[in-house]
Design a protein around this motif. Structure first.
Motif, short mmCIF file in Angstrom:
data_model
loop_
_atom_site.label_atom_id
_atom_site.label_comp_id
_atom_site.label_asym_id
_atom_site.label_seq_id
_atom_site.Cartn_x
_atom_site.Cartn_y
_atom_site.Cartn_z
N LEU A 29 -17.42 -23.19 -29.31
CA LEU A 29 -18.45 -22.82 -28.14
C LEU A 29 -18.98 -21.07 -28.47
O LEU A 29 -20.22 -21.02 -28.68
CB LEU A 29 -17.82 -22.54 -26.77
CG LEU A 29 -18.96 -22.90 -25.95
CD1 LEU A 29 -18.42 -23.36 -24.43
CD2 LEU A 29 -19.57 -21.42 -25.47
N VAL A 119 -16.42 -32.82 -23.95
CA VAL A 119 -16.74 -31.62 -22.67
C VAL A 119 -17.17 -30.52 -23.60
O VAL A 119 -18.47 -29.95 -23.03
CB VAL A 119 -15.70 -31.62 -21.82
CG1 VAL A 119 -15.82 -30.58 -20.81
CG2 VAL A 119 -15.21 -32.75 -20.89
N VAL A 120 -16.44 -30.20 -24.22
CA VAL A 120 -16.81 -28.87 -25.07
C VAL A 120 -18.06 -28.84 -25.87
O VAL A 120 -18.58 -27.92 -25.92
CB VAL A 120 -15.53 -28.47 -26.10
CG1 VAL A 120 -16.04 -27.25 -26.57
CG2 VAL A 120 -14.34 -27.96 -25.08
N MET A 122 -20.46 -30.99 -25.21
CA MET A 122 -21.91 -31.03 -24.59
C MET A 122 -22.15 -29.75 -23.92
O MET A 122 -22.99 -29.33 -23.89
CB MET A 122 -21.58 -32.23 -23.46
CG MET A 122 -21.80 -33.49 -23.98
SD MET A 122 -23.24 -33.96 -24.60
CE MET A 122 -22.87 -35.28 -25.57
N ALA A 123 -20.99 -28.88 -23.46
CA ALA A 123 -21.26 -27.80 -22.97
C ALA A 123 -21.81 -26.96 -24.01
O ALA A 123 -22.74 -25.95 -23.90
CB ALA A 123 -19.80 -27.13 -22.59
N THR A 124 -21.32 -26.81 -25.30
CA THR A 124 -21.81 -26.11 -26.37
C THR A 124 -23.31 -26.13 -26.36
O THR A 124 -24.18 -25.42 -26.86
CB THR A 124 -21.06 -26.40 -27.65
OG1 THR A 124 -19.62 -25.89 -27.18
CG2 THR A 124 -21.43 -25.27 -28.72
N SER A 125 -23.76 -27.70 -26.86
CA SER A 125 -24.98 -27.99 -27.16
C SER A 125 -25.98 -27.61 -26.09
O SER A 125 -27.00 -26.95 -26.20
CB SER A 125 -25.00 -29.37 -27.46
OG SER A 125 -24.63 -30.20 -26.27
N PHE A 126 -25.70 -27.93 -24.74
CA PHE A 126 -26.47 -27.52 -23.63
C PHE A 126 -26.61 -25.88 -23.58
O PHE A 126 -28.05 -25.52 -23.30
CB PHE A 126 -26.09 -28.22 -22.33
CG PHE A 126 -26.80 -29.66 -22.32
CD1 PHE A 126 -28.01 -30.00 -21.91
CD2 PHE A 126 -26.04 -30.84 -22.87
CE1 PHE A 126 -28.43 -31.26 -21.75
CE2 PHE A 126 -26.56 -32.08 -22.74
CZ PHE A 126 -27.58 -32.49 -22.27
N ILE A 127 -25.75 -25.21 -23.57
CA ILE A 127 -25.68 -23.88 -23.35
C ILE A 127 -26.65 -23.40 -24.70
O ILE A 127 -27.44 -22.44 -24.38
CB ILE A 127 -24.44 -23.13 -23.27
CG1 ILE A 127 -23.49 -23.87 -22.04
CG2 ILE A 127 -24.02 -21.86 -23.37
CD1 ILE A 127 -22.17 -23.24 -21.75
N CYS A 128 -26.19 -23.66 -25.83
CA CYS A 128 -26.76 -23.08 -26.94
C CYS A 128 -28.42 -23.44 -26.99
O CYS A 128 -29.15 -22.67 -27.06
CB CYS A 128 -26.48 -23.87 -28.14
SG CYS A 128 -24.82 -23.11 -28.89
N GLY A 156 -23.98 -32.86 -29.06
CA GLY A 156 -22.77 -32.68 -28.38
C GLY A 156 -22.02 -33.93 -28.95
O GLY A 156 -20.76 -33.90 -29.19
#
Length: 257
Positions: A29, A119-120, A122-128, A156
């Protein structure tokens, strides 16, 4: 016979107690976010130097994932460690003694791996995406623009599938050094060569990473001759993942620990 819930809980316990596997996900991430953010800042500051053609074909969404080329290194390591750590320590014998149903054991391990990677990822893709668009300023896009949500969600999924492919390959080779010795050159050398060398470029388009990354594109490159669309590309990557998982299961089923 242990219940599926008990086996799932056991696999979850294994993952969270091995710090190296947890930190590889955090690294994925952070590395992806930092490098993507740097690319966004540089692009925004150098926008005036871009040609009219470059501006017309600029893909703000895809730029948000520019750090994934290095971030996926940590994802590959996670996929390898989540499988091979038991083989390295010899704990695999105790695990298979406690869960002799190898199909159940394999399913539980891959289910936990999939859940964490999803989970990681999707979190990475949306935050980025949101950080990248904020850093691009007026040159960014919005999540509601055509094709953008598909690309962000697809990024994600791409990260999740990268982990599963690595886990399947690792289950076949059962050694962290051997698995990494195959996966790293494959993605960071062979895939790049096959994807850019004119003679074999058509073959490279169907490698898992080359095909899967198509889902992250919103703007089609001018010189692109890829014969499939975003979802078809992810589907091609999915076939590679299924083949790797099937191979991993067959090795687990037919070979002693």
């Amino acid at each position: 016979m242990p219940s599926p819930s008990a086996v799932l809980h056991s696999e979850w316990t294994k993952v969270k107690t091995v710090r190296s596997t947890v930190w590889t996900l955090v690294a994925a991430l952070l590395v992806t976010l930092v490098i993507s953010g740097l690319f966004a800042v540089i692009t925004n500051s150098q926008w005036h130097t871009l040609s009219e053609q470059d501006r017309a074909t600029f893909d703000a969404t895809n730029l948000s994932f520019s750090g994934l080329w290095l971030g996926q290194l940590a994802l590959i390591v996670f996929g390898v460690l989540v499988v091979t750590s038991e083989y390295s320590t010899g704990m695999i014998r105790a695990s298979l003694a406690a869960v002799p149903q190898r199909g159940l054991f394999f399913f539980a391990k891959m289910a936990i791996t999939t859940g964490l990677a999803f989970v990681v990822g999707m979190a990475t893709s949306f935050i980025c995406f949101f950080v990248g668009q904020a850093l691009l300023g007026d040159h960014g896009t919005t999540i509601g623009a055509p094709g953008v949500l598909r690309a962000v969600f697809g990024a994600g999924l791409y990260m999740t599938m990268m982990v599963l492919f690595s886990a399947g390959v690792s289950m076949m080779f059962r050694s962290p050094m051997l698995s990494l010795g195959i996966l790293m050159p494959f993605f960071f050398l062979i895939s790049i060569i096959l994807g850019n060398a004119p003679v074999v470029k058509k073959v490279g388009k169907y490698l898992p990473d080359q095909a899967g990354q198509k889902i992250m594109q919103v703007v089609q490159p001018v010189d692109s001759d890829v014969p499939y669309g975003p979802w078809a590309g992810l589907g091609i990557m999915g076939l590679w993942v299924v083949a790797a998982l099937l191979g991993g299961y067959l090795v687990l089923k037919n070979r002693d620990a």
